[in-house]
Design an enzyme around this catalytic site. Structure first.
Site, PDB file in Angstrom:
ATOM      1  N   ASN A   1      -8.691  77.433  66.646  1.00 40.92           N
ATOM      2  CA  ASN A   1      -9.474  77.986  67.743  1.00 40.92           C
ATOM      3  C   ASN A   1      -9.102  79.407  68.110  1.00 40.92           C
ATOM      4  O   ASN A   1      -9.816  80.071  68.861  1.00 40.92           O
ATOM      5  CB  ASN A   1      -9.387  77.060  68.957  1.00 40.92           C
ATOM      6  CG  ASN A   1     -10.276  75.862  68.740  1.00 40.92           C
ATOM      7  OD1 ASN A   1     -11.476  76.011  68.580  1.00 40.92           O
ATOM      8  ND2 ASN A   1      -9.672  74.690  68.659  1.00 40.92           N
TER       9      ASN A   1
ATOM     10  N   LYS B   1     -21.617  65.362  63.089  1.00 43.81           N
ATOM     11  CA  LYS B   1     -20.678  66.447  62.873  1.00 43.81           C
ATOM     12  C   LYS B   1     -19.959  66.713  64.188  1.00 43.81           C
ATOM     13  O   LYS B   1     -20.438  66.355  65.268  1.00 43.81           O
ATOM     14  CB  LYS B   1     -21.385  67.718  62.374  1.00 43.81           C
ATOM     15  CG  LYS B   1     -22.382  68.333  63.301  1.00 43.81           C
ATOM     16  CD  LYS B   1     -21.893  69.344  64.308  1.00 43.81           C
ATOM     17  CE  LYS B   1     -20.816  70.251  63.770  1.00 43.81           C
ATOM     18  NZ  LYS B   1     -20.335  71.151  64.871  1.00 43.81           N
TER      19      LYS B   1
ATOM     20  N   THR C   1     -23.153  63.380  71.547  1.00 40.78           N
ATOM     21  CA  THR C   1     -22.141  64.241  70.940  1.00 40.78           C
ATOM     22  C   THR C   1     -22.782  65.403  70.238  1.00 40.78           C
ATOM     23  O   THR C   1     -23.991  65.506  70.120  1.00 40.78           O
ATOM     24  CB  THR C   1     -21.287  63.501  69.920  1.00 40.78           C
ATOM     25  OG1 THR C   1     -20.207  64.374  69.565  1.00 40.78           O
ATOM     26  CG2 THR C   1     -22.059  63.186  68.665  1.00 40.78           C
TER      27      THR C   1
END
Lengths: 408, 408
Positions: free
Chosen positions: B403, B181, B192
């Protein structure tokens, strides 16, 4: 819109005896736009400068550095609309042709002219248009023309950037006036994308060069909009020697310190204006790192925060999603960092300590500060006595819009 | 929308003998959302992993590293909605409580469970909800549940990320299946934001750890979305030993090489999916640096390009404003770089050489490549024989949108 830059009026900008400025519309990229500036300097003017460290530095930067090292400078020529960068050998010839024509019009040698360009990269400079525009710019030259000069060097800037200050040196009034441009591709390294500060102070060239370096390190080299170091950055300080005080010849003199402080103050004001007018900016953010082991590690932390798109978009949204700041501190590259010893403040609000959210922190306090247009992020590393301040802005839809359509 | 990720079907994902997966809705951040995953491992499974180098690493990362070093692992627990990062000592206790409850349900020790969290930083983990959700997740455990598992670990991901491959080793079919993910705060350094690859291969733990490091370095460590290294990155490789071939015990064996190639291929496929589903991504960009002096300088140039907001917004706009790439190469930090020796290609189109635009370059050719959804930027440094490839995406309005509103 720019963050808290008061409107500029021509009267705010004090002329510098020995400097005349002229502008013209050369049609370099667009019609009906002031895009050419000539600054003509009286004999005896000292010039100093610092330039970009980008290895793909623009042709005019290469030429200006050579001319500055070998000749007494009599004029500066600045064009917008084309950066003359990434243009190979042809770019150098175009920059020299610009200097030659300005020298011919002003009665000085090619080597006595400094060329500057700003605009799009990797397109040939339309040197014919500049050569054709130069006579009008020279004819326009006058001392009280700083206001128009500040306009003539703009690219994606929304507002012009200029400032003046005065200081008493050896019983005489010394004046310092500067202009700058820049709003994107801003992460200067040794200088910024075109800043010019002139003074009538009397000072030797080596000392003026020291002062230019110091002023850049405490102004333009402390700002970042997007982390992109331009190919064309240049910061020039000129001293015409007309103020009538005794020449400044020692770096440890109080006169040097006074002048340096004033030149640096003008440079810092210009640098902060560039951030306030950063592409798409809605907030002006001061990143202050304290109690680090050395200035280098403070800068690493400051730039990690100032360059994080996640932090910059959260500030745009006024969202106190402040864990993103901890993440940036954590990846800044200080290998032996003990995160439990750090304090994070937003203005006066203690946000985090002991590796996590401060016990007394309330989201409402963070939200109150985030709603402001001017915010200080303060990180206390508690590892030493060094500190660094960097100025930056937030990251908005408009940054994407401006840079997705810059050439159109 | 994600760039060229074909729809995932449950049938594509091959079960791994010795691994059972169960999911649940624990209501960690939002109701009616699969946000809890348990992976139960048969006895004898080897586990290896690499974790974020962010100094503000999350509490579950700290705990998982300790458990991995000291015990045979019997289960993994993953929650989304909260990162349990920047949470100090309380965060460690919450991660341990999660492991203790999973261990109690499965009949193993706290130290045999690895915890993982992803989501918002610096908010307390709602550990009670996780503890209450664990029985349902354990009850849901089955071998053919990778499809649902891939969904249960998503945060801002638009699509689930999973892949399977098979390889013949010692006359036996070995299967490798992985899920991952991540879509923002992506610039992994050693791993990651949550990647899990399982295989039924028979291999010793030290060799599996070597393989995990190699696979990460050639997959997750080569991608970047926004340059922000997460606090929670973890990449885990599991080997259940059920495939029936002779144990792989030597790193120089052809069996090791075959398995490493397959594990790395699955990891690279997952890593590229993260970029294709990068926050706001509309283009998938391969940055390939060739003929450098060493891998370090190739990486500097690759990341300067991959992190430049100016380049990323130009790609979003399909605007061949390619001088921005020269600027990034120039500020990448190679002090002795001779820019006249560099070639810049966009796919097969030679854009720049000899310090400027290539003589045969036509904007129409650049525009043709820029219009594609998949683009390779190739820089030939002509300084040596090292090379590096980095995968990234463009920078769009939607990145800002996502964001600026992540927590709401």
């Amino acid at each position: 819109m720019p963050v808290n830059i008061p409107p500029l009026t021509p009267e705010q900008l004090l002329p510098i005896a020995g400097v005349a400025l002229g502008i013209a519309e050369a049609g370099i990229k667009k019609a009906n736009r002031k895009d050419l500036l000539v600054m003509v300097l009286d004999e005896g003017t000292q010039a100093a400068g610092v330039f970009t460290q980008n290895r793909f530095c623009a042709a005019p930067v290469t030429v200006a550095k050579q001319h500055l090292a070998h000749a007494a400078i009599c004029a500066l020529v600045v064009n917008t609309g084309n950066a003359n960068a990434g243009t190979g050998e042809a770019g150098i010839q175009h920059a020299l042709a610009t200097c030659a024509e300005a020298g011919r019009l002003l009665g000085c040698a090619t080597q006595q002219v400094l060329p500057f360009s700003t605009g799009v990269i990797m397109e040939p400079l339309p040197v014919d248009k500049i050569v054709q525009g130069l006579p009008a710019a020279v004819a326009n030259c006058k001392a009280d023309n700083w206001f128009n000069a500040a306009h003539a060097i703009m690219t994606t800037d929304i507002v012009p950037k200029a400032a003046s200050k005065q200081v008493q040196i050896g019983g005489k009034t010394v004046t310092v006036t500067g202009i700058a441009k820049g709003s994107g591709m801003i992460r200067p390294n040794m200088a910024t994308m075109l800043g010019y500060v002139a003074t009538d102070a009397v000072i030797s060239q080596p000392l003026l060069q020291e002062m230019a370096r110091y002023a850049a390190d405490h102004s333009f080299n402390r700002i970042t909009v997007d982390g992109d170091t331009s190919t064309n950055d240049a910061f020039i300080v000129l001293a015409t020697g007309k103020a009538g005080h005794a020449e400044i010849t020692r770096q440890d003199s109080s006169e040097f310190a006074q002048l340096q402080q004033t030149v640096t103050a003008v440079a810092a004001e210009l640098a902060k204006m560039i951030v306030r007018d950063g592409e798409g900016a809605t907030k002006f953010i001061t990143v202050q790192i304290e109690a680090g082991k050395d200035a280098g590690e403070c800068a690493k932390v400051a730039y990690a925060i100032a360059h994080s798109p996640l932090i910059k978009t959260a500030f745009f949204a006024s969202d106190p999603n402040l864990g993103r700041i901890l993440a940036a501190i954590g990846y800044a590259g200080i290998d032996d960092l003990n995160v439990d010893g750090i304090q994070l403040y937003l203005d006066d609000v203690l946000v985090a300590e002991k590796g996590g959210r401060a016990a007394d922190y309330r989201e409402a306090d963070g939200q109150r500060v985030m709603n402001q247009a001017e915010i200080t992020i303060r990180v206390v590393l508690n590892r030493g006595s060094a500190s660094t301040t960097v100025w930056t802005c937030d990251f908005s839809y408009d940054y994407v819009k401006i840079n997705a359509s810059y050439r159109s």
